[in-house]
Design a protein around this motif. Structure first.
Motif, PDB file in Angstrom:
ATOM      1  N   TYR A  73      13.626  -8.219   8.621  1.00 39.16           N
ATOM      2  CA  TYR A  73      12.889  -9.310   7.977  1.00 39.16           C
ATOM      3  C   TYR A  73      11.485  -8.868   7.561  1.00 39.16           C
ATOM      4  O   TYR A  73      11.055  -9.099   6.417  1.00 39.16           O
ATOM      5  CB  TYR A  73      12.812 -10.485   8.947  1.00 39.16           C
ATOM      6  N   LEU A  74      10.771  -8.208   8.470  1.00 42.76           N
ATOM      7  CA  LEU A  74       9.396  -7.809   8.164  1.00 42.76           C
ATOM      8  C   LEU A  74       9.349  -6.592   7.251  1.00 42.76           C
ATOM      9  O   LEU A  74       8.361  -6.382   6.540  1.00 42.76           O
ATOM     10  CB  LEU A  74       8.638  -7.525   9.465  1.00 42.76           C
ATOM     11  N   GLY A  75      10.403  -5.816   7.227  1.00 42.49           N
ATOM     12  CA  GLY A  75      10.439  -4.652   6.348  1.00 42.49           C
ATOM     13  C   GLY A  75      11.081  -4.924   5.005  1.00 42.49           C
ATOM     14  O   GLY A  75      11.340  -3.989   4.236  1.00 42.49           O
ATOM     15  N   PHE A  76      11.288  -6.204   4.688  1.00 39.97           N
ATOM     16  CA  PHE A  76      12.064  -6.508   3.482  1.00 39.97           C
ATOM     17  C   PHE A  76      11.422  -5.987   2.213  1.00 39.97           C
ATOM     18  O   PHE A  76      12.119  -5.545   1.299  1.00 39.97           O
ATOM     19  CB  PHE A  76      12.280  -8.021   3.347  1.00 39.97           C
ATOM     20  N   LEU A  77      10.102  -6.022   2.102  1.00 42.53           N
ATOM     21  CA  LEU A  77       9.473  -5.577   0.855  1.00 42.53           C
ATOM     22  C   LEU A  77       9.810  -4.117   0.559  1.00 42.53           C
ATOM     23  O   LEU A  77       9.984  -3.742  -0.606  1.00 42.53           O
ATOM     24  CB  LEU A  77       7.960  -5.775   0.926  1.00 42.53           C
ATOM     25  N   TYR A  78       9.918  -3.289   1.591  1.00 39.15           N
ATOM     26  CA  TYR A  78      10.342  -1.901   1.377  1.00 39.15           C
ATOM     27  C   TYR A  78      11.743  -1.859   0.756  1.00 39.15           C
ATOM     28  O   TYR A  78      11.996  -1.136  -0.209  1.00 39.15           O
ATOM     29  CB  TYR A  78      10.358  -1.131   2.703  1.00 39.15           C
ATOM     30  N   PHE A  79      12.652  -2.636   1.328  1.00 40.69           N
ATOM     31  CA  PHE A  79      14.025  -2.663   0.816  1.00 40.69           C
ATOM     32  C   PHE A  79      14.061  -3.196  -0.616  1.00 40.69           C
ATOM     33  O   PHE A  79      14.742  -2.650  -1.488  1.00 40.69           O
ATOM     34  CB  PHE A  79      14.903  -3.556   1.706  1.00 40.69           C
ATOM     35  N   ASP A  80      13.339  -4.279  -0.865  1.00 46.88           N
ATOM     36  CA  ASP A  80      13.388  -4.925  -2.178  1.00 46.88           C
ATOM     37  C   ASP A  80      12.813  -4.013  -3.257  1.00 46.88           C
ATOM     38  O   ASP A  80      13.338  -3.950  -4.379  1.00 46.88           O
ATOM     39  CB  ASP A  80      12.610  -6.237  -2.120  1.00 46.88           C
ATOM     40  N   ASN A  81      11.748  -3.303  -2.930  1.00 51.13           N
ATOM     41  CA  ASN A  81      11.144  -2.381  -3.887  1.00 51.13           C
ATOM     42  C   ASN A  81      12.111  -1.266  -4.265  1.00 51.13           C
ATOM     43  O   ASN A  81      12.094  -0.755  -5.394  1.00 51.13           O
ATOM     44  CB  ASN A  81       9.858  -1.791  -3.300  1.00 51.13           C
ATOM     45  N   ALA A 113       0.823  -1.209   0.000  1.00 51.24           N
ATOM     46  CA  ALA A 113       0.000   0.000   0.000  1.00 51.24           C
ATOM     47  C   ALA A 113       0.856   1.257   0.000  1.00 51.24           C
ATOM     48  O   ALA A 113       0.562   2.231  -0.709  1.00 51.24           O
ATOM     49  CB  ALA A 113      -0.927  -0.017   1.215  1.00 51.24           C
ATOM     50  N   ASP A 114       1.938   1.254   0.784  1.00 55.06           N
ATOM     51  CA  ASP A 114       2.803   2.435   0.846  1.00 55.06           C
ATOM     52  C   ASP A 114       3.536   2.679  -0.465  1.00 55.06           C
ATOM     53  O   ASP A 114       3.894   3.814  -0.780  1.00 55.06           O
ATOM     54  CB  ASP A 114       3.820   2.276   1.978  1.00 55.06           C
ATOM     55  N   ALA A 115       3.779   1.616  -1.238  1.00 52.21           N
ATOM     56  CA  ALA A 115       4.515   1.777  -2.496  1.00 52.21           C
ATOM     57  C   ALA A 115       3.696   2.499  -3.544  1.00 52.21           C
ATOM     58  O   ALA A 115       4.246   3.109  -4.463  1.00 52.21           O
ATOM     59  CB  ALA A 115       4.958   0.412  -3.021  1.00 52.21           C
ATOM     60  N   GLY A 116       2.388   2.404  -3.461  1.00 53.47           N
ATOM     61  CA  GLY A 116       1.534   3.114  -4.402  1.00 53.47           C
ATOM     62  C   GLY A 116       1.698   2.631  -5.821  1.00 53.47           C
ATOM     63  O   GLY A 116       1.822   1.438  -6.095  1.00 53.47           O
ATOM     64  N   ILE A 117       1.770   3.604  -6.763  1.00 55.40           N
ATOM     65  CA  ILE A 117       1.815   3.265  -8.178  1.00 55.40           C
ATOM     66  C   ILE A 117       3.095   2.522  -8.556  1.00 55.40           C
ATOM     67  O   ILE A 117       3.125   1.764  -9.529  1.00 55.40           O
ATOM     68  CB  ILE A 117       1.639   4.547  -9.022  1.00 55.40           C
ATOM     69  N   ALA A 118       4.169   2.701  -7.781  1.00 52.19           N
ATOM     70  CA  ALA A 118       5.440   2.044  -8.105  1.00 52.19           C
ATOM     71  C   ALA A 118       5.368   0.534  -7.914  1.00 52.19           C
ATOM     72  O   ALA A 118       6.177  -0.204  -8.480  1.00 52.19           O
ATOM     73  CB  ALA A 118       6.559   2.615  -7.242  1.00 52.19           C
ATOM     74  N   TYR A 119       4.367   0.080  -7.138  1.00 47.58           N
ATOM     75  CA  TYR A 119       4.319  -1.353  -6.854  1.00 47.58           C
ATOM     76  C   TYR A 119       3.993  -2.170  -8.096  1.00 47.58           C
ATOM     77  O   TYR A 119       4.452  -3.301  -8.244  1.00 47.58           O
ATOM     78  CB  TYR A 119       3.301  -1.649  -5.754  1.00 47.58           C
ATOM     79  N   ALA A 120       3.215  -1.609  -9.007  1.00 43.46           N
ATOM     80  CA  ALA A 120       2.856  -2.352 -10.217  1.00 43.46           C
ATOM     81  C   ALA A 120       4.103  -2.693 -11.028  1.00 43.46           C
ATOM     82  O   ALA A 120       4.243  -3.818 -11.539  1.00 43.46           O
ATOM     83  CB  ALA A 120       1.868  -1.550 -11.056  1.00 43.46           C
ATOM     84  N   ALA A 121       5.021  -1.729 -11.168  1.00 44.47           N
ATOM     85  CA  ALA A 121       6.259  -1.989 -11.911  1.00 44.47           C
ATOM     86  C   ALA A 121       7.129  -3.002 -11.180  1.00 44.47           C
ATOM     87  O   ALA A 121       7.724  -3.897 -11.794  1.00 44.47           O
ATOM     88  CB  ALA A 121       7.017  -0.685 -12.111  1.00 44.47           C
ATOM     89  N   TYR A 122       7.184  -2.875  -9.855  1.00 42.82           N
ATOM     90  CA  TYR A 122       7.970  -3.818  -9.058  1.00 42.82           C
ATOM     91  C   TYR A 122       7.414  -5.231  -9.186  1.00 42.82           C
ATOM     92  O   TYR A 122       8.158  -6.212  -9.378  1.00 42.82           O
ATOM     93  CB  TYR A 122       7.958  -3.350  -7.599  1.00 42.82           C
ATOM     94  N   GLU A 123       6.095  -5.360  -9.133  1.00 44.43           N
ATOM     95  CA  GLU A 123       5.476  -6.663  -9.234  1.00 44.43           C
ATOM     96  C   GLU A 123       5.712  -7.280 -10.613  1.00 44.43           C
ATOM     97  O   GLU A 123       5.957  -8.487 -10.740  1.00 44.43           O
ATOM     98  CB  GLU A 123       3.975  -6.541  -8.959  1.00 44.43           C
ATOM     99  N   MET A 124       5.650  -6.433 -11.659  1.00 41.86           N
ATOM    100  CA  MET A 124       5.904  -6.943 -13.006  1.00 41.86           C
ATOM    101  C   MET A 124       7.344  -7.423 -13.142  1.00 41.86           C
ATOM    102  O   MET A 124       7.616  -8.449 -13.775  1.00 41.86           O
ATOM    103  CB  MET A 124       5.605  -5.866 -14.040  1.00 41.86           C
ATOM    104  N   MET A 125       8.277  -6.714 -12.532  1.00 33.48           N
ATOM    105  CA  MET A 125       9.667  -7.137 -12.585  1.00 33.48           C
ATOM    106  C   MET A 125       9.850  -8.477 -11.878  1.00 33.48           C
ATOM    107  O   MET A 125      10.581  -9.356 -12.353  1.00 33.48           O
ATOM    108  CB  MET A 125      10.559  -6.060 -11.953  1.00 33.48           C
ATOM    109  N   LYS A 126       9.177  -8.659 -10.768  1.00 32.08           N
ATOM    110  CA  LYS A 126       9.264  -9.945 -10.075  1.00 32.08           C
ATOM    111  C   LYS A 126       8.646 -11.056 -10.920  1.00 32.08           C
ATOM    112  O   LYS A 126       9.161 -12.179 -10.962  1.00 32.08           O
ATOM    113  CB  LYS A 126       8.565  -9.872  -8.717  1.00 32.08           C
ATOM    114  N   ARG A 127       7.544 -10.762 -11.588  1.00 35.24           N
ATOM    115  CA  ARG A 127       6.906 -11.768 -12.431  1.00 35.24           C
ATOM    116  C   ARG A 127       7.862 -12.231 -13.533  1.00 35.24           C
ATOM    117  O   ARG A 127       8.014 -13.438 -13.783  1.00 35.24           O
ATOM    118  CB  ARG A 127       5.636 -11.187 -13.053  1.00 35.24           C
ATOM    119  N   GLU A 128       8.521 -11.272 -14.200  1.00 32.89           N
ATOM    120  CA  GLU A 128       9.458 -11.632 -15.260  1.00 32.89           C
ATOM    121  C   GLU A 128      10.617 -12.457 -14.709  1.00 32.89           C
ATOM    122  O   GLU A 128      11.111 -13.380 -15.360  1.00 32.89           O
ATOM    123  CB  GLU A 128       9.980 -10.370 -15.945  1.00 32.89           C
TER     124      GLU A 128
END
Length: 748
Positions: free
Chosen positions: A616-624, A449-464
């Protein structure tokens, strides 16, 4: 005291007769690895290995971490390819390199290598050619005149034999060389054995470059025309030893396959005939040696030719013609290496003849007709600098450094976000596997939720990235030509994955889990200087144990179950995805990781548990924040790579170093050692001495910036190593007793 790993990726250049010098160097890499294994096992050592054991003890004392030396990647071309194959065989099987030494000293000789059909018909054959040989030798002629009478006579006689052998055909025998290689592997097998020099779950990768003389077609996709066909001559023969308990054949590979690679990579143009499968078949038949995996091996390394029924007609020549410094396959082998503890990754390359290789005349005049042709077809292609390789390594290390800087910069904000989400009570409760999983899901939703619009690009990169991983797992299972199969396999997997990205990531995003644990491992390492070792050790063990399971799942050999499904060619990858999901077993791996981490964190003090849970719990912030910088690849070994060279110029403790002051094989355009046992003994001894010096330098360089060896201690250890080597070799080096005595005085 915790452990760190010094992982060596060894790259061995070609060097013609300087192969003997390189044998001495690789022997020291082997001795150091043996000493490290013995120290880990609590076993005794002797000779130079005892010196290396003392070095490792002192480095542990100064650096407060026990170092384990693991040469786990070996790549070589030509003479370096042969030495790399022997070294890798010794590492994988625990066999000894000692039986090879006498073979190098006695058999790397013109009189042994020359084809019986090529020998001069009589002592008067082509006697007029000798002045031409001395003219071609240039300043080497002066070197020979300065030799002692016995060695001078040997060099003159063997040079005469060489230049008066048949002309316009290679003087050395291909089958002769193949028989010698079979003898060498047999000598290793009959010699003393010890334990495998890598941990059981640490893979060993070997790469040998070869030049496919006629080439094979490669299809390239363009905009217009849609496809073109070009001829590829570069060939890399790869071997992998995953370790005990796997299907690896005979420790790395079957003997005929290793002989194939060694003979093919060292078919130096003009000296040896090109290598063909028929030559090896004939020698194996002569020795009555079976090769049950012949067809499978040829299909693997020559897929296009095998598909057309023409693998036996392949003509292979020296690997150094187009790839004398095979860094690229070694770099690619870094992906998803197993991790049990901190890693100091080094690329170590052996260059037996460094510096400027191609020179104009003394007055820098324009090159003549023959000089231009010979340089274009021989010298220049092999002697290209490795700047591109080093820049690729530097770029990778730079991305890691920038990512680490980003992690450090955003950590306060991430810690604050996690604390706001959970409140202070999170760090007062004892974690359990169920709580850890629930906390992780809650933190993931908040970060999304905090990532906002940037999360879509991050998720697509993970998918690829997931689709790439699945294709990389499936292609080796499917067999055939990897380069042509991967594109089709990836497309089929992408179609079968559908549009539900969240479901795909849940089922297959192995690399996200690996990145999360690698970040946690780095945070553990940062706490080591702040907290006592007894507090850190259980958590470190848990993190690396959890990481090992995920890393094992990244290797294709762990997924034999989907092999039949992967070989279906109807374009429907849905059954393959189901088979891979079962084989990966991420749900079970996640549960095992939660059990390990929860138990370790529950037993840790609050000062340790709190920063680790925040990371550990904040990893998604770091990874994004870091994944886009890393091109979607994420981090494998989480530290920058450092590069070290081993060359005569770098070992300056005796005679100031340098090839001119120490080596004889550089004579006759690097063919010199083939003409004299004394010269081979000289180069072998210097290889061991230079190798020992540089290995000590490399081990000492692993110390942190705040730690130092005692003044004079490094020099004392080098003296001890030199003396131990001289003691070990004195009885063997019968042709150079004066050299041994002279070096003893210089060392003293």
């Amino acid at each position: 005291m915790h452990e760190r790993e010094l992982r060596l990726a060894l790259v061995c250049y070609g060097g013609i007769s300087l192969a003997v010098y390189m044998h001495g160097i690789t022997k020291e890499v082997w001795h150091l690895a043996r000493a490290s294994r013995a120290a880990h096992d609590g076993a005794g050592t002797a000779g130079v290995e005892a010196v290396y054991a003392r070095l490792l003890d002192e480095v542990a004392e100064r650096g407060e971490a026990r170092l384990r030396v693991l040469p786990d990647i070996v790549a070589g071309a030509s003479a370096g390819g042969i030495n790399g194959i022997f070294l890798a065989r010794a590492i994988a099987t625990g066999q000894s390199l000692d039986p090879l030494t006498e073979l190098w000293l006695s058999s790397a000789d013109v009189e042994v290598l020359i084809d019986p059909d090529a020998a001069p018909a009589s002592r008067f054959s082509k006697v007029w050619a000798m002045p031409l040989a001395w003219m071609a030798a240039g300043r080497t002629g002066g070197e020979v005149e300065a030799l002692d009478p016995v060695t001078q006579g040997e060099v003159r006689a063997k040079l005469s034999h060489f230049v008066r052998s048949r002309w316009f055909e290679p003087p050395f025998g291909g089958a002769v060389f193949t028989r010698l290689l079979v003898d060498a592997f047999d000598a290793m097998a009959r010699g003393p054995h010890g334990p495998r020099l890598l941990p059981d779950d640490q893979p060993l990768d070997l790469f040998v470059t070869v030049t496919d003389f006629t080439g094979h077609p490669e299809r390239l996709r363009l905009n217009s025309p849609p496809e073109v066909v070009e001829t590829e001559h570069r060939l890399v023969i790869d071997f992998a030893d995953p370790g005990p308990g796997t299907d690896a054949a005979d420790g790395l590979a079957a003997l005929p396959e290793l002989v194939f690679a060694a003979r093919a990579t060292s078919s130096f143009p003009g000296a040896f005939p090109p290598f063909t499968v028929a030559e090896l078949d004939a020698v194996l038949a002569e020795r009555r040696l079976p090769w049950p995996g012949r067809q499978a091996f040829l299909r693997r390394i020559l897929p296009r030719r095998a598909a057309a029924g023409g693998a036996e007609r392949a003509v292979l020549i020296d690997g150094s013609v187009l790839a004398n410094a095979p860094f690229r396959p070694a770099i690619e082998a870094l992906a998803q290496r197993p991790a049990r503890r901190e890693v100091d990754r080094r690329f170590v390359y052996i260059d037996p003849s460094p510096g400027t290789k191609f020179r104009l005349g003394a007055r820098a005049e324009a090159p003549g007709f023959f000089q231009t042709i010979l340089g274009a077809i021989s010298e220049l292609p092999r002697q290209q600098p490795i700047r591109d390789n080093l820049e690729a390594i530097a770029a990778r290390s730079g991305r890691i450094d920038r990512s680490r800087a980003i992690l450090d910069r955003v950590r306060p904000q991430v810690d604050a976000a996690v604390e706001r989400l959970f409140g202070r009570t999170l760090f007062l409760d004892r974690p359990t596997p169920a709580r850890l999983a629930a906390w992780r899901r809650r933190a993931h939703k908040a970060a999304e939720a905090d990532a906002g619009i940037a999360y879509a690009a991050y998720e697509m990169m993970k998918r690829e990235g997931v689709i790439d991983l699945l294709a990389d797992l499936a292609v080796p299972l499917a067999g055939g030509d990897r380069s042509s199969r991967r594109t089709a396999m990836r497309s089929a997997i992408a179609r079968a994955a559908g549009e539900d990205t969240v479901d795909l990531l849940r089922r297959f995003d192995l690399r996200f889990r690996i990145r999360r644990l690698r970040l946690l491992a780095r945070r553990v390492a940062e706490l080591e200087g702040e907290r006592p070792e007894e507090e850190i050790a259980p958590v470190r063990r848990a993190v690396y144990a959890a990481l090992a399971g995920y890393l094992d799942a990244c290797r294709a050999e762990h997924h034999a179950g989907p092999r039949r499904t992967a070989r279906t060619r109807d374009g429907d990858a849905a059954p393959l995805l189901l088979a891979l999901e079962t084989s990966l077993g991420l749900s079970a791996l996640d549960a095992a990781a939660d059990d390990l981490l929860a138990a370790a964190l529950a037993g840790a003090s609050r000062a340790v548990r709190r920063p680790l849970l925040l990371a550990y719990l904040g990893f998604l912030y770091f990874d994004n924040a870091t994944l886009p910088l890393l091109g979607g690849e994420g981090l494998d070994e989480f530290d920058p790579i450092r590069v070290d060279r081993i060359a005569p110029d770098d070992a300056a403790s005796i005679r100031g170093g340098g090839a001119e002051a120490t080596l004889k094989g550089i004579q006759f355009n690097s063919f010199g050692a083939f003409f004299s046992r004394a010269w081979r003994e000289n180069d072998y001894l210097w290889g061991r001495l230079h190798g020992a010096e540089r290995m000590i330098d490399i081990v000492v360089s692993t110390l942190p910036a705040t730690a130092r060896m005692r003044p004079g201690r490094v020099a004392a250890l080098k003296r001890d190593a030199f003396r131990a080597i001289l003691d070990e070799e004195e009885a063997r080096l019968t042709a150079v007793p004066d050299l041994v005595a002279t070096v003893r005085r210089e060392v003293g």
